[in-house]
Design an enzyme around this catalytic site. Structure first.
Site, PDB file in Angstrom:
ATOM      1  N   ASP A   7       3.214  -2.649  15.987  1.00  0.00           N
ATOM      2  CA  ASP A   7       2.764  -3.820  14.742  1.00  0.00           C
ATOM      3  C   ASP A   7       3.094  -4.952  14.182  1.00  0.00           C
ATOM      4  O   ASP A   7       4.132  -5.500  14.110  1.00  0.00           O
ATOM      5  CB  ASP A   7       2.329  -3.354  12.965  1.00  0.00           C
ATOM      6  CG  ASP A   7       1.413  -3.076  12.091  1.00  0.00           C
ATOM      7  OD1 ASP A   7       0.514  -4.189  12.272  1.00  0.00           O
ATOM      8  OD2 ASP A   7       2.245  -3.325  11.353  1.00  0.00           O
ATOM      9  N   CYS A  70      -2.327  -1.975  15.518  1.00  0.00           N
ATOM     10  CA  CYS A  70      -2.738  -3.439  14.693  1.00  0.00           C
ATOM     11  C   CYS A  70      -3.800  -3.311  15.239  1.00  0.00           C
ATOM     12  O   CYS A  70      -4.500  -4.051  15.875  1.00  0.00           O
ATOM     13  CB  CYS A  70      -1.830  -4.378  14.859  1.00  0.00           C
ATOM     14  SG  CYS A  70      -2.066  -5.565  14.130  1.00  0.00           S
ATOM     15  N   GLU A 162       3.281  -4.283   1.835  1.00  0.00           N
ATOM     16  CA  GLU A 162       4.218  -4.343   2.447  1.00  0.00           C
ATOM     17  C   GLU A 162       5.228  -5.191   1.873  1.00  0.00           C
ATOM     18  O   GLU A 162       6.650  -4.753   1.877  1.00  0.00           O
ATOM     19  CB  GLU A 162       4.663  -6.240   3.723  1.00  0.00           C
ATOM     20  CG  GLU A 162       3.693  -6.113   4.873  1.00  0.00           C
ATOM     21  CD  GLU A 162       4.601  -5.489   6.492  1.00  0.00           C
ATOM     22  OE1 GLU A 162       5.855  -5.846   5.745  1.00  0.00           O
ATOM     23  OE2 GLU A 162       4.342  -4.945   6.514  1.00  0.00           O
ATOM     24  N   CYS A 194      -7.376  -0.935   8.788  1.00  0.00           N
ATOM     25  CA  CYS A 194      -5.862  -1.509   9.839  1.00  0.00           C
ATOM     26  C   CYS A 194      -4.784  -0.790   9.144  1.00  0.00           C
ATOM     27  O   CYS A 194      -5.587   0.297   8.219  1.00  0.00           O
ATOM     28  CB  CYS A 194      -5.937  -2.760   7.948  1.00  0.00           C
ATOM     29  SG  CYS A 194      -4.416  -3.272   7.688  1.00  0.00           S
ATOM     30  N   HIS A 196      -2.367  -0.521   7.560  1.00  0.00           N
ATOM     31  CA  HIS A 196      -1.442  -0.306   6.373  1.00  0.00           C
ATOM     32  C   HIS A 196      -2.595   0.574   5.586  1.00  0.00           C
ATOM     33  O   HIS A 196      -1.742   0.755   5.016  1.00  0.00           O
ATOM     34  CB  HIS A 196      -1.537  -2.305   5.909  1.00  0.00           C
ATOM     35  CG  HIS A 196      -0.349  -2.448   6.302  1.00  0.00           C
ATOM     36  ND1 HIS A 196      -0.232  -3.069   7.439  1.00  0.00           N
ATOM     37  CD2 HIS A 196       0.950  -3.302   5.634  1.00  0.00           C
ATOM     38  CE1 HIS A 196       0.611  -3.949   7.949  1.00  0.00           C
ATOM     39  NE2 HIS A 196       1.687  -3.708   6.869  1.00  0.00           N
TER      40      HIS A 196
HETATM   41  N1  DGL Z   1      -1.289  -3.554   9.811  1.00  0.00           N
HETATM   42  C1  DGL Z   1      -2.177  -4.142  10.473  1.00  0.00           C
HETATM   43  C2  DGL Z   1      -4.001  -4.074  10.763  1.00  0.00           C
HETATM   44  O1  DGL Z   1      -3.549  -2.641  11.154  1.00  0.00           O
HETATM   45  C3  DGL Z   1      -2.630  -6.039  10.248  1.00  0.00           C
HETATM   46  C4  DGL Z   1      -1.782  -6.406   8.895  1.00  0.00           C
HETATM   47  C5  DGL Z   1      -1.257  -8.416   9.202  1.00  0.00           C
HETATM   48  O2  DGL Z   1      -0.066  -8.529   9.537  1.00  0.00           O
HETATM   49  O3  DGL Z   1      -2.028  -8.573   8.317  1.00  0.00           O
HETATM   50  O4  DGL Z   1      -4.383  -4.880  10.885  1.00  0.00           O
END
Ligand code: DGL
Length: 270
Positions: A7, A70, A162, A194, A196
């Site tokens: 990621d 990601c 983050e 995403c 996150h």
């Molecule tokens: N966690 C990532 C995703 O699933 C990306 C986060 C990023 O770097 O903007 O898109």
């Protein structure tokens, strides 16, 4: 050898956690490109180059199979990597397809033509780069017809997560959900596109209301990978040593990751 998990930063740890729970005997090597995160506001060319470099780094660790945990990399780079770059003995898989298969109620490998599905209105929450790629709509159109997708680029949310700023993250979730509901008042399903976002899944569910089914990736990806490795056991790798690598400052990233997942995680320099 082990399976690689990549990621841009910490988000992929939500997927890694589900992978470890589902496959406790499998070794996983995680790589976070924290030095270059977030990816969500970068160009597709930039994301492609960074994702290829990270994948090569995981090959150096003996991972013939790399999971792009990601969405931004899966959306902006994966197709091009698979079509033009990947050597025959390596595999790179993304996190989009298992989620779309769940929304469209498809089994893996079902390549029948697109058909009508129960869900007609889908809300997609993702980074600006994922939304701009339209990869979700493209993959969905291969499998389903008559589904209306309204996508909300959730600017600022990855940064807040983050940084470990939960209050800001929850406030952003509420304002992004409100913005989407103004354009699509009654989605039946919402996709957290995403890695996150599972950390604020409860805030999404609350803001969307109980009539909306929220799809979150980690468990779906874990089930899909377990199934893939049953069919392709040679991609499993023989190694037993899991580890965490980062392109950022290992001390700082370890402390953020520990806060992020609420268990101790130690990163090494990639
Ligand atoms: N966690 C990532 C995703 O699933 C990306 C986060 C990023 O770097 O903007 O898109």
């Amino acid at each position: 050898m082990a399976v690689g998990v990549f990621d841009s930063g910490l988000g992929g740890l939500t997927v890694l956690d589900a992978l470890v729970k589902r496959m406790p005997d499998q070794a996983f090597i995680y790589l976070g490109d924290n030095a270059n995160a977030p990816y969500g506001t970068r160009t597709a060319e930039d994301i492609y180059n960074l994702t290829c470099a990270a994948t090569e780094r995981l090959w150096d660790e003996g991972c013939d199979l790399v999971i792009l945990a990601c969405n931004t990399a899966s959306a902006a780079a994966l197709k091009r990597m698979q079509e033009t770059w990947l050597p025959a003995d390596k595999r790179v898989l993304g996190v989009f397809v298992p989620m779309i298969e769940a929304v469209t109620e498809r089994q893996w490998g079902d390549n029948s033509p697109p058909r009508e599905v129960d869900v007609k209105h889908v809300a997609l929450f993702a980074t600006p780069a994922t939304v701009a790629s339209r990869a979700f709509q493209r993959e969905l159109a291969y499998r389903a017809i008559g589904v209306d997708v309204e996508a909300q680029p959730c600017g600022g949310l990855v940064d807040a997560l983050e940084q470990g700023d939960e209050m800001l993250a929850e406030a952003l979730v509420h304002s992004h959900v409100e913005a989407l509901l103004r354009r699509m008042p009654k989605p039946e399903a919402a996709v957290l596109g995403c890695t996150h976002y599972p950390l604020v899944e409860a805030a999404f569910a609350e803001a969307l209301g109980e009539d909306v089914k929220v799809y979150s990736q980690p468990k779906l990806v874990a089930a899909a990978l377990a199934d893939y490795l049953d069919r392709r056991p040679e991609m499993r790798g023989a190694g037993t040593a899991s580890k965490f690598l980062t392109t950022g400052d290992p001390k700082r990233v370890s402390s953020k990751a520990t806060q992020f997942l609420r268990r101790k995680i130690s990163f090494e320099a990639a």
